[in-house]
Write an enzyme that holds these catalytic residues in place. Structure first.
Site, PDB file in Angstrom:
ATOM      1  N   ASP A   8       0.867  -1.183   0.000  1.00 24.52           N
ATOM      2  CA  ASP A   8       0.000   0.000   0.000  1.00 24.52           C
ATOM      3  C   ASP A   8       0.900   1.227   0.000  1.00 24.52           C
ATOM      4  O   ASP A   8       1.796   1.337   0.849  1.00 24.52           O
ATOM      5  CB  ASP A   8      -0.879   0.043   1.260  1.00 24.52           C
ATOM      6  N   ASP A  66     -15.787  -3.246   0.301  1.00 21.39           N
ATOM      7  CA  ASP A  66     -15.151  -2.859   1.570  1.00 21.39           C
ATOM      8  C   ASP A  66     -16.263  -2.479   2.532  1.00 21.39           C
ATOM      9  O   ASP A  66     -17.008  -1.524   2.266  1.00 21.39           O
ATOM     10  CB  ASP A  66     -14.219  -1.666   1.332  1.00 21.39           C
TER      11      ASP A  66
HETATM   12  O1  LIG Z   1      -7.629  -0.982  -1.327  1.00 17.35           O
HETATM   13  C1  LIG Z   1      -8.002   0.193  -1.197  1.00 17.35           C
HETATM   14  O2  LIG Z   1      -8.479   0.842  -2.142  1.00 17.35           O
HETATM   15  C2  LIG Z   1      -7.883   0.887   0.153  1.00 17.35           C
HETATM   16  C3  LIG Z   1      -8.451   2.135   0.326  1.00 17.35           C
HETATM   17  C4  LIG Z   1      -8.351   2.775   1.551  1.00 17.35           C
HETATM   18  C5  LIG Z   1      -7.702   2.188   2.612  1.00 17.35           C
HETATM   19  C6  LIG Z   1      -7.126   0.926   2.457  1.00 17.35           C
HETATM   20  C7  LIG Z   1      -7.213   0.287   1.230  1.00 17.35           C
HETATM   21  N1  LIG Z   1      -6.666  -0.966   1.037  1.00 17.35           N
HETATM   22  C8  LIG Z   1      -5.976  -1.664   2.073  1.00 17.35           C
HETATM   23  C9  LIG Z   1      -5.641  -3.017   1.635  1.00 17.35           C
HETATM   24  O3  LIG Z   1      -5.942  -3.506   0.572  1.00 17.35           O
HETATM   25  C10 LIG Z   1      -4.801  -3.822   2.616  1.00 17.35           C
HETATM   26  O4  LIG Z   1      -3.538  -3.930   2.032  1.00 17.35           O
HETATM   27  C11 LIG Z   1      -5.328  -5.198   2.808  1.00 17.35           C
HETATM   28  O5  LIG Z   1      -6.664  -5.149   3.226  1.00 17.35           O
HETATM   29  C12 LIG Z   1      -4.450  -5.995   3.823  1.00 17.35           C
HETATM   30  O6  LIG Z   1      -4.900  -5.861   5.159  1.00 17.35           O
HETATM   31  P1  LIG Z   1      -4.046  -6.447   6.391  1.00 17.35           P
HETATM   32  O7  LIG Z   1      -3.574  -7.821   6.022  1.00 17.35           O
HETATM   33  O8  LIG Z   1      -5.013  -6.477   7.543  1.00 17.35           O
HETATM   34  O9  LIG Z   1      -2.902  -5.507   6.603  1.00 17.35           O
END
Ligand SMILES: O=C(O)c1ccccc1NCC(=O)[C@H](O)[C@H](O)COP(=O)(O)O
Length: 244
Positions: free
Chosen positions: A12, A134
């Site tokens: 990210d 989401d």
């Molecule tokens: O994916 C998006 O567009 C987004 C927008 C705003 C905040 C977060 C976003 N994505 C976050 C992710 O895709 C995380 O990388 C993913 O959920 C992993 O989560 P974790 O394993 O709990 O760190």
């Protein structure tokens, strides 16, 4: 349908850095350095997929388009499949995303705010399009997860009827918390659609990954893993072995 769970390590990107957020909230960033270094580290560890997010584009605080393109192009050139997410909401951002050579893009806000455009894009690009669902509870969130965007199951039924190929399902309450994935949510979504589901948010252990792998027959195709890898709860090599 794949018989083993696909793993998608996450990178990210915020303000040029690889970061992790808690509950996807702006201002909760922990920085993990250069995104290309992070992505290459996952590649060296055996990643077949990368989940790459432009958080600034998602939040509307600018974008990291050139950097995202560099990372996506570099990994795609080496045969790593890239799922690109964050702020893909119009023809311009979609064209830029697809031009990176990514395997698919993940639409979020656009699916809530521009349903006609998304229906056209799904019809035009098929498997190249996933939709990110989401949620908090069963309410969808858009604009970097900051605004309510309608009911999960009503939107899912609409997208199914339009031919959406797959969904990336995130329980925002779990995201970045290392509290384990929301298995009940994933089972409920799998029961409501025959399309593959990529689980996202909350993975904390190899046991979590095994629990997700047990849902493959129900429709869970893959799992995005972020914080757990950066916090070294396990290595990607261990994760790939656990779900093999
Ligand atoms: O994916 C998006 O567009 C987004 C927008 C705003 C905040 C977060 C976003 N994505 C976050 C992710 O895709 C995380 O990388 C993913 O959920 C992993 O989560 P974790 O394993 O709990 O760190």
């Amino acid at each position: 349908m794949a018989s083993t769970l696909e793993l998608l390590p996450a990178v990210d990107v915020r303000d040029g850095q690889a970061v992790r957020l808690v509950h996807g909230e702006s201002g909760t960033e922990t920085s993990y350095g250069a995104p290309l270094e992070a992505a290459k580290a996952w590649q060296r560890a055996g990643a077949e997929w990368l989940h790459l997010v432009d958080l600034d584009a998602a939040f509307g605080t600018g974008d990291n388009r050139a950097l995202i393109a560099e990372v996506a192009e570099s990994l795609a050139a080496d045969g790593v499949k890239v799922e690109l997410s964050g702020g893909i909401r119009d023809d311009d951002s979609l064209a830029a995303a697809l031009a990176t050579g990514c395997t698919r893009v993940n639409l979020g806000t656009a699916a809530l705010e521009r349903p006609e455009w998304v229906a056209e894009i799904i019809a035009a690009y098929g498997e190249k399009i996933a939709v990110g669902l989401d949620v908090r509870g069963t309410t969808l969130r858009g604009r970097g997860w900051t605004r309510d965007g309608g009911d999960l199951y009503r939107t899912l039924a609409r997208l199914d009827s339009e031919g959406c190929a797959r969904y990336v399902v995130t329980d925002i309450a779990k995201d970045g918390t290392l509290q384990g994935p929301n298995l009940d949510l994933l089972k409920d979504v799998c029961a409501a659609t025959d399309r593959p589901v990529v689980a996202s948010g909350g993975v904390s252990s190899l046991a979590d990954l095994k629990a997700l792998a047990a849902l493959v027959p129900q429709g869970v195709e893959g799992a995005i893993v972020g914080k757990a890898l950066y916090a070294k709860a396990f290595t990607l090599e261990e994760a790939l072995e656990a779900v093999a």
